[in-house]
Design a protein around this motif. Structure first.
Motif, PDB file in Angstrom:
ATOM      1  N   VAL A   1       0.821  -1.208   0.000  1.00  0.00           N
ATOM      2  CA  VAL A   1       0.000   0.000   0.000  1.00  0.00           C
ATOM      3  C   VAL A   1       0.859   1.264   0.000  1.00  0.00           C
ATOM      4  O   VAL A   1       0.433   2.322  -0.472  1.00  0.00           O
ATOM      5  N   LEU A   2       2.095   1.155   0.491  1.00  0.00           N
ATOM      6  CA  LEU A   2       2.974   2.320   0.562  1.00  0.00           C
ATOM      7  C   LEU A   2       3.441   2.778  -0.811  1.00  0.00           C
ATOM      8  O   LEU A   2       3.976   3.878  -0.950  1.00  0.00           O
ATOM      9  N   TYR A   3       3.249   1.936  -1.826  1.00  0.00           N
ATOM     10  CA  TYR A   3       3.635   2.318  -3.186  1.00  0.00           C
ATOM     11  C   TYR A   3       2.483   2.991  -3.918  1.00  0.00           C
ATOM     12  O   TYR A   3       2.621   3.413  -5.055  1.00  0.00           O
ATOM     13  N   GLY A   4       1.350   3.105  -3.249  1.00  0.00           N
ATOM     14  CA  GLY A   4       0.179   3.710  -3.871  1.00  0.00           C
ATOM     15  C   GLY A   4      -0.119   5.079  -3.296  1.00  0.00           C
ATOM     16  O   GLY A   4       0.772   5.781  -2.807  1.00  0.00           O
ATOM     17  N   ALA A   5      -1.380   5.446  -3.320  1.00  0.00           N
ATOM     18  CA  ALA A   5      -1.807   6.783  -2.920  1.00  0.00           C
ATOM     19  C   ALA A   5      -1.445   7.072  -1.475  1.00  0.00           C
ATOM     20  O   ALA A   5      -1.765   6.303  -0.580  1.00  0.00           O
TER      21      ALA A   5
ATOM     22  N   ASP B   1      -7.063   8.855  -2.478  1.00  0.00           N
ATOM     23  CA  ASP B   1      -7.660   8.074  -1.398  1.00  0.00           C
ATOM     24  C   ASP B   1      -6.521   7.457  -0.585  1.00  0.00           C
ATOM     25  O   ASP B   1      -5.898   6.481  -1.007  1.00  0.00           O
ATOM     26  N   VAL B   2      -6.249   8.039   0.570  1.00  0.00           N
ATOM     27  CA  VAL B   2      -5.100   7.603   1.373  1.00  0.00           C
ATOM     28  C   VAL B   2      -5.512   6.783   2.598  1.00  0.00           C
ATOM     29  O   VAL B   2      -4.696   6.510   3.481  1.00  0.00           O
ATOM     30  N   LYS B   3      -6.765   6.391   2.643  1.00  0.00           N
ATOM     31  CA  LYS B   3      -7.265   5.673   3.821  1.00  0.00           C
ATOM     32  C   LYS B   3      -6.439   4.427   4.128  1.00  0.00           C
ATOM     33  O   LYS B   3      -6.076   4.177   5.289  1.00  0.00           O
ATOM     34  N   ASP B   4      -6.120   3.633   3.113  1.00  0.00           N
ATOM     35  CA  ASP B   4      -5.372   2.398   3.349  1.00  0.00           C
ATOM     36  C   ASP B   4      -3.969   2.690   3.873  1.00  0.00           C
ATOM     37  O   ASP B   4      -3.459   1.953   4.724  1.00  0.00           O
ATOM     38  N   ALA B   5      -3.346   3.759   3.368  1.00  0.00           N
ATOM     39  CA  ALA B   5      -2.014   4.125   3.844  1.00  0.00           C
ATOM     40  C   ALA B   5      -2.057   4.538   5.310  1.00  0.00           C
ATOM     41  O   ALA B   5      -1.191   4.163   6.108  1.00  0.00           O
ATOM     42  N   VAL B   6      -3.075   5.307   5.676  1.00  0.00           N
ATOM     43  CA  VAL B   6      -3.236   5.733   7.076  1.00  0.00           C
ATOM     44  C   VAL B   6      -3.426   4.510   7.976  1.00  0.00           C
ATOM     45  O   VAL B   6      -2.794   4.388   9.036  1.00  0.00           O
ATOM     46  N   LYS B   7      -4.286   3.599   7.560  1.00  0.00           N
ATOM     47  CA  LYS B   7      -4.604   2.453   8.403  1.00  0.00           C
ATOM     48  C   LYS B   7      -3.394   1.532   8.559  1.00  0.00           C
ATOM     49  O   LYS B   7      -3.143   1.005   9.659  1.00  0.00           O
TER      50      LYS B   7
END
Length: 203
Positions: A155-159, A179-185
């Motif tokens: 996920v760190l390679y994405g938004a 959409d950075v929700k996954d990075a935050v989580k």
């Protein structure tokens, strides 16, 4: 169930960092942590806030959220800070909160707290990373353990993903452009995991 106590401490003018804090809270609760979401004290004059509709709306939306105190830092095993960038560093509101913690710092109560940070700006290179690093500089003085995301998950390679902490750009209307929700989580759960290791090692 995690035995970690997580404080998510934010400053938000337009609502972006409040949303990041809410996602971090969600991830913390999913991991079984005890979570407190807290805002830092607003320093801007009320007249200035009243002249900015987005700012005014954010103040209203967060009016029931407790203001962070030294007691919250003492309570927490882990902290996630979220703040917008102001000319490449953290805003004065967040800086003052850190600056007035000299008492607990001097008595060793910030040592080995696990910390991580997130930020936002109005363009992709508007100072988000520098803002996160400015927070981490203070944390080094605290003797805290910095839980940067690194490249520990796809996920760190994405938004929003980067090795320092989640960062997001917002458009002129204050809307997130990614959409950075996954990075935050992921960042929140990693912070909790590291805090668990630290607590286990101190037992």
């Amino acid at each position: 169930m995690s035995n970690v106590k997580l404080a998510v401490i934010f400053y938000s003018m337009g609502g972006t960092n409040y949303q990041l804090a809410q996602w971090a809270e969600e991830a913390g609760k999913e991991a079984g942590a005890e979570v407190r979401v807290l805002k830092v004290e607003e320093l801007a004059p009320q007249a200035v806030i009243e002249g900015n509709e987005a700012w005014k709306a954010t103040v209203e939306a967060t009016k029931d959220i407790p203001v962070a105190t030294s007691e919250d830092i003492e309570w927490a095993d882990a902290m996630i800070f979220s703040a917008p960038t102001r000319f490449g560093v953290m805003p004065s509101q967040m800086k003052q909160f850190l600056d007035i913690q000299g008492g607990i710092w001097a008595s060793g109560k910030t040592v080995n707290k696990v910390v991580s940070a997130m930020s936002s700006a109005q363009n992709p290179h508007g100072g988000q990373e520098a803002t996160i690093l400015s927070l981490y500089t203070s944390m080094m003085h605290w003797g805290a353990i910095i839980a940067a995301p690194g490249y520990t998950d796809p996920v760190l390679y994405g938004a929003g993903g980067n090795p320092y902490g989640t960062s997001v750009s917002v458009d002129q209307d204050g809307n997130m452009v990614e959409d950075v929700k996954d990075a935050v989580k992921h960042q929140a759960k990693r912070t909790i995991n590291i805090a668990e290791w630290v607590k286990k090692g101190n037992q």
